[in-house]
Design an enzyme around this catalytic site. Structure first.
Site, short mmCIF file in Angstrom:
data_model
loop_
_atom_site.label_atom_id
_atom_site.label_comp_id
_atom_site.label_asym_id
_atom_site.label_seq_id
_atom_site.Cartn_x
_atom_site.Cartn_y
_atom_site.Cartn_z
N SER A 45 -17.14 -17.80 10.18
CA SER A 45 -15.93 -17.13 10.65
C SER A 45 -14.84 -18.16 10.85
O SER A 45 -14.98 -19.07 11.67
CB SER A 45 -16.25 -16.43 11.98
OG SER A 45 -15.11 -15.81 12.49
N HIS B 62 -16.76 -14.36 24.09
CA HIS B 62 -16.08 -13.76 22.94
C HIS B 62 -15.00 -12.77 23.35
O HIS B 62 -13.97 -12.65 22.67
CB HIS B 62 -17.05 -13.07 21.97
CG HIS B 62 -16.36 -12.67 20.70
ND1 HIS B 62 -15.83 -11.42 20.52
CD2 HIS B 62 -16.04 -13.39 19.59
CE1 HIS B 62 -15.25 -11.38 19.32
NE2 HIS B 62 -15.35 -12.55 18.74
N HIS C 2 -14.02 -13.82 7.71
CA HIS C 2 -15.42 -14.16 7.95
C HIS C 2 -16.29 -13.63 6.81
O HIS C 2 -15.89 -12.76 6.05
CB HIS C 2 -15.91 -13.71 9.33
CG HIS C 2 -16.33 -12.29 9.49
ND1 HIS C 2 -16.24 -11.61 10.68
CD2 HIS C 2 -16.87 -11.40 8.62
CE1 HIS C 2 -16.71 -10.38 10.53
NE2 HIS C 2 -17.09 -10.22 9.28
#
Lengths: 351, 351
Positions: free
Chosen positions: A219, A299, A323
């Site tokens: 990513s 996250h 990603h």
């Protein structure tokens, strides 16, 4: 954004779409708030090869590193070499500098031929005498076990470099669960993991065998075309949270199903750092990755600052995001380590 | 928590489990970080009735309100009346005080008999002369279109009051996507919405017809047994974020698929406010609710402060949480308004 049409298509290529699939939002009924794209491959492509050739040194100035990197470059240039490759660097938690050449093929036969001649020697047992570590982390997913997403369609990264181009604007993005909906195999399978990682030691060579339906994500973010203002804002507001999340996954990821994480900087032709970075992490399964992405504070924080950044710059933003996610079968994975320390890559997956 | 065993079971009752279901986490392989429970109903129960009988007044002291509430109490006590009911109050965005009696049946025949005699008069056209509004929002989901979750198993709320008790500790919770995994019908259907809300006016009676697979959630919190310290912390740290999210859904929810939201306080036997509150909201579909819950800043904020509260009090916490979610078929919904203002309940769903 550079979309040429406002019609949406599935992230899943037409020839991989199945009757009766049920993505979270009904096909044709959902309008994502911003455009995204997926890489496309020829219909004849049945699997892709992602080969992570790594070299690990305690001292970044070790001449063995430069020698290995030159050797790798030469091997990649040989007959049947990768359709696309790039190279990236990071320093691991033990302070070892690691450079990985990530090479992509869409022709498995070409890879096999190349590998016999040029790839296999990379992890030859004799290399333990080099005094530096070498490894190969190899994934060869069938195309229905791969999904990609890009914030713009005019520049490739990673596996897209081996593809035929980009899709139009896709439907399956910008909602939780969309990663799974982009994976062609998820149309008919829940992708549960099965089995336990184990390690096989054969003299100086350590081979790790993971299990069914492990998951790897690369990513990344590309700041190359950002202006001064946007770059400063990114470095001040976004990057610290991203780094914190990457460090969490590296150091404490095991508790939530993350085997390893590397936060890497892409190198240019002269092995100098660029403005392109990415995280590459291995997970027990897609669900573990989903759970972290949707609800772990690290996250949630990354997502929040990234969204604030994108909405504050709006269409002026030149930050590119992408990603690639793979859920390989057990037979589509191979991890080989020679002369590496015990906390390298998938060696950490074995407790 | 009051779990008696550490074995997990599915939130879906055994007789509703289907072969080959694929919840996000493989059954038997997932260990949620804290216990939760689901309401259970008899195997002979094929559908439940949730009937929201509302009265709406501009002035909370209007004697017509007290009269209506006394009348409602009497009707609920009649033959074949609800298996369980409670009553809650809120003031809507237009400043109207609204009290709703929420009544639950698990015997559809009993409800039908009761309704003919005692329920239908509630929204009789002649009531428009009362000068106050009356409405009925009725949902009669088959049991595979209903899921519930409770943080403790020794006290019922809502539809659980009409059930036979609680499940053991369930598997499908504490991850994004678990709400869908708890819905029995999601084992075989993506639950897409179909159709557009419309309104039918017949003299003073407005009937709203929603569409296939709309979604209603009642999500509540009970502070009754919290101590002084926990209650103050909740009111200072959690409640303001919850209220902000509830106000957002009420005032701007339409843009994200939320037709209406009411943030209500449960009333006691004497119609006095208790320490129990809940939000009840109607959505275009389960996905719209999921998307808000997983990524809208207002819910991310609620989730964050609630999680901080629960982890700071740990096992000492006496805060009880629960919700019930229904995805009714088009034929399982009925919304009737008499003498209500134009921004009441599902009247707001019709643009």
């Amino acid at each position: 954004m550079s979309a040429e049409t406002s019609t949406l298509e599935s992230s899943i290529a037409p020839h991989l779409l199945r009757e009766g699939r049920s993505p979270k939002h009904k096909p044709g009924a959902y309008q994502p708030p911003y455009p995204s794209f997926s890489a496309r491959f020829g219909e004849d492509v049945t699997a892709v090869v992602m080969a992570y050739f790594g070299v690990q040194v305690r001292d970044a100035d070790d001449p063995a590193l430069a020698a290995s990197l030159a050797d790798m470059r030469q091997r990649f240039a040989a007959t049947d070499g990768p359709a696309y490759w790039d190279r990236a660097r990071y320093v691991d938690a033990d302070g070892y500098t690691t450079v990985i050449g990530i090479a992509y093929w869409v022709d498995k036969a070409a890879f096999d031929a190349w590998y016999s001649a040029e790839g296999a020697p990379w992890t030859d047992p004799a290399r333990v005498a080099d005094g530096v570590g070498h490894f190969l982390e190899l994934v060869t997913p069938s195309v229905d076990r791969l999904e990609t997403i890009f914030s713009a369609n005019d520049k490739v990264e990673g596996v897209a470099g081996a593809g035929t181009g980009m899709s139009g604007m896709i439907e399956e993005h910008a909602y939780w669960g969309s990663m799974r909906d982009r994976l062609p195999l998820s149309q008919g399978a829940p992708l549960y993991p099965e089995g336990t990682p184990r390690i096989v030691e054969d003299g100086p060579v350590c081979t790790v065998v993971l299990h069914e339906n492990a998951c790897v994500i690369r990513s990344g973010q590309d700041l190359t075309e950002t202006g001064e203002t946007e770059r400063s804002a990114y470095l001040a507001e976004v990057e610290p949270s991203l780094r914190e999340g990457m460090d969490f996954l590296r150091d404490q990821g095991n508790g939530i199903g993350c085997y390893d994480n590397r936060y890497m900087t892409v190198l240019d032709e002269n092995d100098q750092p660029t403005l392109r970075t990415f995280g590459v992490s291995w997970w027990r399964d897609l669900s573990a990755l989903e759970d972290w992405a949707a609800s772990h504070p690290t996250h949630v924080q990354i997502f929040g600052v990234a969204m604030r950044h994108l909405s504050s710059f709006g269409p002026e933003s030149r930050l590119r995001l992408y990603h690639e996610v793979t859920v390989p079968a057990a037979t589509e994975q191979r991890f080989v380590y020679v002369g590496c320390h015990a906390r390298t890559g998938m060696l950490r997956a074995v407790s």
